[in-house]
Every structure is written in structure tokens, then in C-alpha cells.
Write a protein that holds these residues in place. Structure first.
Motif, PDB file in Angstrom:
ATOM      1  N   ALA A 175       0.845  -1.207   0.000  1.00  0.00           N
ATOM      2  CA  ALA A 175       0.000   0.000   0.000  1.00  0.00           C
ATOM      3  C   ALA A 175       0.875   1.251   0.000  1.00  0.00           C
ATOM      4  CB  ALA A 175      -0.900   0.003   1.238  1.00  0.00           C
ATOM      5  N   GLU A 176       0.238   2.362  -0.388  1.00  0.00           N
ATOM      6  CA  GLU A 176       0.937   3.661  -0.333  1.00  0.00           C
ATOM      7  C   GLU A 176       1.229   4.023   1.120  1.00  0.00           C
ATOM      8  OE1 GLU A 176       1.641   5.626  -3.145  1.00  0.00           O
ATOM      9  OE2 GLU A 176       1.097   3.729  -4.100  1.00  0.00           O
ATOM     10  N   VAL A 177       0.234   3.758   1.977  1.00  0.00           N
ATOM     11  CA  VAL A 177       0.382   4.083   3.396  1.00  0.00           C
ATOM     12  C   VAL A 177      -0.064   2.880   4.218  1.00  0.00           C
ATOM     13  CG1 VAL A 177      -0.307   5.643   5.271  1.00  0.00           C
ATOM     14  CG2 VAL A 177      -0.235   6.499   2.929  1.00  0.00           C
ATOM     15  N   VAL A 178       0.675   2.606   5.295  1.00  0.00           N
ATOM     16  CA  VAL A 178       0.301   1.535   6.225  1.00  0.00           C
ATOM     17  C   VAL A 178      -0.104   2.183   7.549  1.00  0.00           C
ATOM     18  CG1 VAL A 178       1.153  -0.448   7.544  1.00  0.00           C
ATOM     19  CG2 VAL A 178       1.844  -0.143   5.147  1.00  0.00           C
ATOM     20  N   VAL A 179      -1.226   1.694   8.115  1.00  0.00           N
ATOM     21  CA  VAL A 179      -1.700   2.216   9.401  1.00  0.00           C
ATOM     22  C   VAL A 179      -1.715   1.065  10.406  1.00  0.00           C
ATOM     23  CG1 VAL A 179      -3.664   3.266  10.607  1.00  0.00           C
ATOM     24  CG2 VAL A 179      -3.123   3.987   8.258  1.00  0.00           C
ATOM     25  N   ASP A 180      -1.056   1.250  11.549  1.00  0.00           N
ATOM     26  CA  ASP A 180      -1.129   0.245  12.622  1.00  0.00           C
ATOM     27  C   ASP A 180      -2.219   0.675  13.591  1.00  0.00           C
ATOM     28  OD1 ASP A 180      -0.793  -1.614  14.626  1.00  0.00           O
ATOM     29  OD2 ASP A 180       1.393  -1.544  14.613  1.00  0.00           O
ATOM     30  N   ALA A 181      -3.282  -0.135  13.686  1.00  0.00           N
ATOM     31  CA  ALA A 181      -4.403   0.145  14.589  1.00  0.00           C
ATOM     32  C   ALA A 181      -4.691  -1.106  15.399  1.00  0.00           C
ATOM     33  CB  ALA A 181      -5.633   0.566  13.781  1.00  0.00           C
ATOM     34  N   THR A 182      -3.633  -1.828  15.759  1.00  0.00           N
ATOM     35  CA  THR A 182      -3.816  -3.105  16.470  1.00  0.00           C
ATOM     36  C   THR A 182      -3.887  -2.916  17.983  1.00  0.00           C
ATOM     37  OG1 THR A 182      -1.428  -3.443  16.460  1.00  0.00           O
ATOM     38  CG2 THR A 182      -2.661  -4.499  14.689  1.00  0.00           C
ATOM     39  N   GLY A 183      -4.011  -1.688  18.468  1.00  0.00           N
ATOM     40  CA  GLY A 183      -4.063  -1.456  19.912  1.00  0.00           C
ATOM     41  C   GLY A 183      -2.712  -1.747  20.541  1.00  0.00           C
ATOM     42  N   CYS A 191      -2.283  14.343   1.731  1.00  0.00           N
ATOM     43  CA  CYS A 191      -1.042  13.996   1.032  1.00  0.00           C
ATOM     44  C   CYS A 191      -1.325  13.388  -0.351  1.00  0.00           C
ATOM     45  CB  CYS A 191      -0.207  13.025   1.858  1.00  0.00           C
ATOM     46  SG  CYS A 191       0.452  13.787   3.345  1.00  0.00           S
ATOM     47  N   LEU A 192      -2.363  12.556  -0.445  1.00  0.00           N
ATOM     48  CA  LEU A 192      -2.632  11.900  -1.728  1.00  0.00           C
ATOM     49  C   LEU A 192      -3.352  12.823  -2.713  1.00  0.00           C
ATOM     50  CD1 LEU A 192      -3.527   8.230  -0.684  1.00  0.00           C
ATOM     51  CD2 LEU A 192      -1.399   9.089  -1.636  1.00  0.00           C
ATOM     52  N   THR A 193      -3.962  13.884  -2.187  1.00  0.00           N
ATOM     53  CA  THR A 193      -4.633  14.836  -3.081  1.00  0.00           C
ATOM     54  C   THR A 193      -3.605  15.768  -3.720  1.00  0.00           C
ATOM     55  OG1 THR A 193      -6.496  14.761  -1.583  1.00  0.00           O
ATOM     56  CG2 THR A 193      -6.519  16.543  -3.162  1.00  0.00           C
ATOM     57  N   ASP A 194      -2.519  16.007  -3.003  1.00  0.00           N
ATOM     58  CA  ASP A 194      -1.460  16.876  -3.506  1.00  0.00           C
ATOM     59  C   ASP A 194      -0.869  16.270  -4.785  1.00  0.00           C
ATOM     60  OD1 ASP A 194       0.631  19.067  -2.213  1.00  0.00           O
ATOM     61  OD2 ASP A 194       1.574  17.626  -3.582  1.00  0.00           O
ATOM     62  N   SER A 195      -0.538  17.115  -5.770  1.00  0.00           N
ATOM     63  CA  SER A 195      -0.073  16.573  -7.054  1.00  0.00           C
ATOM     64  C   SER A 195       1.212  15.757  -6.898  1.00  0.00           C
ATOM     65  CB  SER A 195       0.134  17.711  -8.045  1.00  0.00           C
ATOM     66  OG  SER A 195       1.060  18.630  -7.497  1.00  0.00           O
ATOM     67  N   LYS A 196       2.010  16.089  -5.876  1.00  0.00           N
ATOM     68  CA  LYS A 196       3.280  15.343  -5.715  1.00  0.00           C
ATOM     69  C   LYS A 196       3.079  14.041  -4.934  1.00  0.00           C
ATOM     70  CE  LYS A 196       6.297  19.352  -6.031  1.00  0.00           C
ATOM     71  NZ  LYS A 196       5.528  20.530  -5.581  1.00  0.00           N
ATOM     72  N   ARG A 197       1.956  13.895  -4.312  1.00  0.00           N
ATOM     73  CA  ARG A 197       1.617  12.681  -3.545  1.00  0.00           C
ATOM     74  C   ARG A 197       2.763  12.244  -2.631  1.00  0.00           C
ATOM     75  NH1 ARG A 197      -2.914   9.664  -5.566  1.00  0.00           N
ATOM     76  NH2 ARG A 197      -1.970   7.685  -5.005  1.00  0.00           N
ATOM     77  N   ARG A 198       3.327  13.225  -1.901  1.00  0.00           N
ATOM     78  CA  ARG A 198       4.453  12.903  -1.010  1.00  0.00           C
ATOM     79  C   ARG A 198       3.943  12.261   0.284  1.00  0.00           C
ATOM     80  NH1 ARG A 198       7.524  18.038  -2.118  1.00  0.00           N
ATOM     81  NH2 ARG A 198       6.195  18.833  -0.461  1.00  0.00           N
ATOM     82  N   LEU A 199       4.560  11.158   0.657  1.00  0.00           N
ATOM     83  CA  LEU A 199       4.121  10.437   1.856  1.00  0.00           C
ATOM     84  C   LEU A 199       5.290  10.194   2.812  1.00  0.00           C
ATOM     85  CD1 LEU A 199       1.852   7.978  -0.098  1.00  0.00           C
ATOM     86  CD2 LEU A 199       1.032   9.595   1.623  1.00  0.00           C
ATOM     87  N   ASP A 200       6.331  11.037   2.676  1.00  0.00           N
ATOM     88  CA  ASP A 200       7.476  10.909   3.580  1.00  0.00           C
ATOM     89  C   ASP A 200       7.079  11.418   4.965  1.00  0.00           C
ATOM     90  OD1 ASP A 200       8.619  14.010   3.531  1.00  0.00           O
ATOM     91  OD2 ASP A 200       7.479  13.347   1.771  1.00  0.00           O
ATOM     92  N   ALA A 201       7.969  11.163   5.936  1.00  0.00           N
ATOM     93  CA  ALA A 201       7.661  11.509   7.332  1.00  0.00           C
ATOM     94  C   ALA A 201       7.313  12.988   7.485  1.00  0.00           C
ATOM     95  CB  ALA A 201       8.846  11.141   8.216  1.00  0.00           C
ATOM     96  N   GLU A 202       8.024  13.832   6.760  1.00  0.00           N
ATOM     97  CA  GLU A 202       7.790  15.267   6.901  1.00  0.00           C
ATOM     98  C   GLU A 202       6.371  15.640   6.434  1.00  0.00           C
ATOM     99  OE1 GLU A 202      10.868  17.479   4.957  1.00  0.00           O
ATOM    100  OE2 GLU A 202       9.773  19.349   5.327  1.00  0.00           O
ATOM    101  N   SER A 203       5.948  15.035   5.334  1.00  0.00           N
ATOM    102  CA  SER A 203       4.606  15.348   4.813  1.00  0.00           C
ATOM    103  C   SER A 203       3.516  14.785   5.736  1.00  0.00           C
ATOM    104  CB  SER A 203       4.428  14.771   3.412  1.00  0.00           C
ATOM    105  OG  SER A 203       5.486  15.197   2.591  1.00  0.00           O
ATOM    106  N   LEU A 204       3.786  13.631   6.325  1.00  0.00           N
ATOM    107  CA  LEU A 204       2.774  13.027   7.204  1.00  0.00           C
ATOM    108  C   LEU A 204       2.781  13.632   8.614  1.00  0.00           C
ATOM    109  CD1 LEU A 204       3.061   9.223   6.270  1.00  0.00           C
ATOM    110  CD2 LEU A 204       1.207  10.773   5.660  1.00  0.00           C
ATOM    111  N   ALA A 205       3.756  14.532   8.863  1.00  0.00           N
ATOM    112  CA  ALA A 205       3.885  15.094  10.224  1.00  0.00           C
ATOM    113  C   ALA A 205       2.640  15.881  10.641  1.00  0.00           C
ATOM    114  CB  ALA A 205       5.114  15.983  10.316  1.00  0.00           C
TER     115      ALA A 205
END
Ligand SMILES: Cc1cc2nc3c(=O)[nH]c(=O)nc-3n(C[C@H](O)[C@H](O)[C@H](O)COP(=O)(O)OP(=O)(O)OC[C@H]3O[C@@H](n4cnc5c(N)ncnc54)[C@H](O)[C@@H]3O)c2cc1C
Length: 411
Positions: free
Chosen positions: A142-150, A317-331
Motif C-alpha cells: 500500500a501507499e500508506v500503512v496504518v497500525d491500529a492493532t491497539g 497527502c494523496l490529493t497533492d499533485s506530488k503525492r508525497r508520503l514521507d515523514a515530513e509530509s505526514l507530520a
């Protein structure tokens, strides 16, 4: 063919399932991997008392069908006193609530894979996460992984994003009971209330509760952190189950009460300061980040809010034309978390530690003080407002504060 999505979420708890709802509604391809089998879901993860408030119900469109009972008051009990505050709430049937979130997410296009135990991240050549491995050798990307396992947090731990410490783990056990005397003459009327009790004889270094679920039925539980505070007040060799049984045996409200068949819930959460909660292409939400309200264990609303903040971040992040998903963008997620999910977490943790440090006699006085201050003092103090916290402290609390300061310096 590579199994690929916009977002993969590990864990179908309130946080993971809400995140999937939000992302699917926005049109993203999202898959949720849940370790438990669907036909019994939720089984072990059916752990929560699920007391919540109208703000959660309306913000997240939760239907009345998953409510066991509506309550009018929150009651605080100490060994010899109590304080009642008008604060409408709802006690949910947690299993039905979880199943609703899954069904609603699916209706909006989210995919669920049950019986899918996530074990570790798949990393690219730069060490950035690009997917997860589950059930041994199965993979999903996936583009992004989310951990929601408690508290399990397999991905967040492997990526060194969170460090859930054992000494900060609160453990809880609860019975659903019938035949409870909810309006006993020696106690507050609990027929439409969620009651939390501060009493080291019952829950050393923690608290216990009775939440009305209608008629003579209630959720009855106890929780504490196994730290120095607990050990100071604890009885040698007593277990959390033993403490709950001892309370049920001696409190007259349970004289004719019985545990409803099969209705025992248990679980844990971490009461500690959150550190990081994201990295490149990765977000941790819900109890995977210690976000549960440190004082009263309210974690559902916080988990749902963190899910919403994560979904909004991914969308941005995914709407942005650059679709950046690095730590800085996800901050942006961390900023939203500290602003909307658990503001002033540090002060709130401090209040909690101070409260659990107090002896039983101080709890009785705390109830008297609460009756004298304005209605919302406790709420404000619990939100970390220092002025409200000061109103609940006295000159003769100095030894308590000194003890607290020594513990903080020592930790
Ligand atoms: C005894 C008790 C009483 C509570 N009472 C209340 C209350 O009254 N009100 C309130 O607001 N909060 C309460 N809470 C807290 C609340 O239940 C939690 O904060 C909330 O459930 C957190 O949601 P979550 O989605 O982050 O995690 P969880 O609810 O822990 O969900 C995690 C999900 O991930 C799944 N999972 C775990 N490991 C894996 C894996 N490796 N792969 C795939 N899936 C996995 C689990 O099966 C589960 O479905 C209570 C908690 C306990 C333990």
C-alpha cells in the motif's frame, strides 16, 4: 499479481474501522486486516466497558441500536463519600459497535480480511515500509500503512515508532452482572449513571467502576497499572481477577448479583506519554499510540479522533499533485493529534499520577472539594487546565506533591 491498495490498516478496532470508514467514504482503496475470525468477531478483542458521550456518537454517526443504556450522570466514589455530576452519556454494546463500524465501512467500499494476523512490515531497499506480511507469508502492499492493532502494535514496534512500556500497562477486567442493587440506600443512585470509584482497598493504585446497562444489570470492573503505586497498596499475591471478586463479595450492592454467562471482558492499555506516531508512509492510531484518557480510561473517542486525523492526513497527502508520503509530509498527523486528540497530555498524565498517589482519606476530601467547586472543575482539570487543578489542591497536600516530585525525578 501484487496485492496493492492506497491504504492497508492492521486491526479492526474502533480506530482501524473508523479510519477505514473515513478513507472509503473519500473513495480510497482501503483494506483492513483483522486477526480474529469474522464469525466470532469480536472475541478476545471484545474488551471494553464502552462508556462514551454524545459528542462521540454524533461526530461519528453511531446509531442508537448499539447503545445498551443512556446515562444522565457521572458519579465519583471514594471510600466514604461520592460526587455526582450531570453529564449525559451512553454505554455501548462494544461487540455490536465494532460490528457496526465494519458493516458501515464495507458499505462505503472498504475491504475486510478477517483471520489475518499481521506480523511485520515489508520494507523497500531504503528501509521504508511498502506493505505488511500477514498469516506467515502473505503480503499486501500500500501507499500508506496504518497500525491500529491497539497494544499489540507489531508494525509500530518493528519500525521503532512507539515503545509501549510494560511498567505503564494498565490491566482491566470486567463482569456484566444482573441482580445488582443500583439504588442501594448507602450509596448514590446509579440507575442512570457511570460510576468510577477511587479506593485502594478495591483497586490499589487504580480505580473500579459500575456502569448502568438497564434495570438491575451493570458492567462492573476494575483496573490498575502494576507499578510502584499499585505495589504500595496491594496485597501480596492478589491478582486483578482476585481484586474484582473480592469487591463483588463484600460490596452490598452485589449481594444478590450474578455474572451473566460468558460476559467477562479483559484487556490492557498503556498510560504513558506518547512519543512518535508516524514515519515515512506509516501512521499509528488508536491505542497503538498511548492516547487513552489517563484518568478514566476513555479510549474509544480518542481512538476514533486519531483515526479521523490519520484519514485527513492521508487524504491531504494523496490529493497533492506530488503525492508525497514521507515523514515530513505526514507530520501533519502529529500536529492534529496533539491539537484535537489528546491536548495537554503531559498535564493530564501528571494529574493522574498525583491522584493515584493520594491515600484513601484524601479521596474523601477530594469528593467534598468537588462538591464545593463549580460543576466543570473536574472536567477542566482532566483537560489539563492548571488553574482547575490548583483548585483541587491544598496546603497540606505538600507532602503528597513532594512525594510526586521525587517519583518524577527518580523516573
Ligand atoms: C477493561 C477495559 C474497559 C474499557 N472501558 C472503556 C470505556 O468505558 N470507554 C472508553 O471510551 N474506552 C474504554 N476502554 C478503552 C477502549 O476500549 C480502547 O481505548 C479502544 O478499544 C481502543 O481502540 P483501538 O481500535 O485503538 O484498539 P483495540 O480496541 O485494541 O483494537 C485492536 C484490533 O486489532 C486487532 N489486532 C490485534 N493484533 C492484531 C494483529 N497482529 N493483526 C491484525 N489485527 C490485530 C484486535 O483483534 C482488535 O480488533 C476500556 C478498555 C479496557 C481494556
Amino acid at each position: 499479481m501484487v496485492d496493492r491498495y492506497d491504504v492497508v490498516i492492521a486491526g479492526a478496532g474502533p480506530a482501524g474501522a473508523q479510519c477505514a470508514r473515513d478513507l472509503a467514504t473519500r473513495g480510497y482503496d482501503v483494506v483492513v486486516l483483522e486477526t480474529e475470525p469474522e464469525d466470532e468477531f469480536p472475541r478476545q478483542s471484545n474488551k471494553s466497558t464502552a462508556g462514551t458521550f454524545p459528542s462521540m456518537m454524533s461526530s461519528f454517526g453511531i446509531p442508537d441500536d448499539v447503545v445498551m443504556s443512556y446515562t444522565d450522570d457521572v458519579v465519583l466514589e471514594s471510600p466514604n463519600s461520592h460526587y455526582k455530576s450531570y453529564q449525559p452519556g451512553a454505554v455501548l454494546e462494544f461487540a455490536e459497535f465494532k460490528r457496526f463500524l465494519v458493516a458501515d465501512g464495507r458499505e462505503n467500499g472498504a475491504e475486510y480480511r478477517f483471520d489475518s494476523r499481521v506480523s511485520r512490515p515489508i520494507l523497500d531497499e531504503d528501509g521504508v515500509i511498502e506493505g505488511v506480511r500477514y498469516n506467515g507469508d502473505e503480503e499486501v502492499y500500500a501507499e500508506v500503512v496504518v497500525d491500529a492493532t491497539g497494544p499489540a502494535a507489531p508494525i509500530a514496534s518493528a519500525l521503532d515508532v512507539v515503545d509501549l512500556e510494560r511498567e505503564n500497562q494498565a490491566i482491566g477486567i470486567e463482569y456484566e452482572m444482573e441482580g445488582v442493587e443500583m439504588n442501594h440506600p448507602e450509596y448514590a443512585d446509579l440507575r442512570r449513571a457511570m460510576m468510577l470509584r477511587l479506593d485502594h482497598d478495591i483497586a490499589p493504585g487504580g480505580y473500579s467502576w459500575i456502569f448502568a446497562t438497564g434495570g438491575d444489570t451493570a458492567k462492573v470492573g476494575i483496573c490498575y497499572i502494576q507499578n510502584d503505586r499499585h505495589r504500595e497498596f496491594a496485597q501480596e499475591g492478589q491478582t486483578v481477577d482476585g481484586y474484582l471478586d473480592a469487591w463483588v463479595d463484600r460490596d452490598p450492592r452485589f449481594a444478590d448479583a450474578e455474572v451473566i454467562d460468558g460476559k467477562v471482558h479483559r484487556g490492557s492499555a498503556h498510560i504513558q506519554m506518547p512519543d512518535e506516531m508516524h514515519t515515512d508512509r506509516f501512521l499509528a492510531i488508536g491505542d497503538t499510540v498511548p492516547s487513552i484518557d489517563p484518568l478514566w480510561g476513555e479510549g474509544i473517542h480518542k481512538g476514533m479522533k486519531s483515526a479521523r486525523a490519520a484519514a485527513a492526513t492521508v487524504d491531504r497527502c494523496l490529493t497533492d499533485s506530488k503525492r508525497r508520503l514521507d515523514a515530513e509530509s505526514l507530520a501533519v498527523y502529529e500536529r492534529l493529534w496533539h491539537r484535537d486528540v489528546a491536548p495537554r497530555m503531559k498535564s493530564r498524565l501528571m494529574l493522574t499520577r498525583l491522584l493515584y498517589l493520594a491515600p484513601n482519606e484524601r479521596y474523601d476530601r477530594f469528593m467534598r472539594d468537588l462538591r464545593k467547586t463549580e460543576e466543570n472543575t473536574l472536567e477542566k482539570a482532566n483537560q489539563g487546565e492548571k488553574g482547575a487543578m490548583a483548585k483541587l489542591l491544598h496546603l497540606d497536600d505538600i507532602p503528597l506533591l513532594a512525594k510526586f516530585a521525587r517519583e518524577q525525578l527518580g523516573s
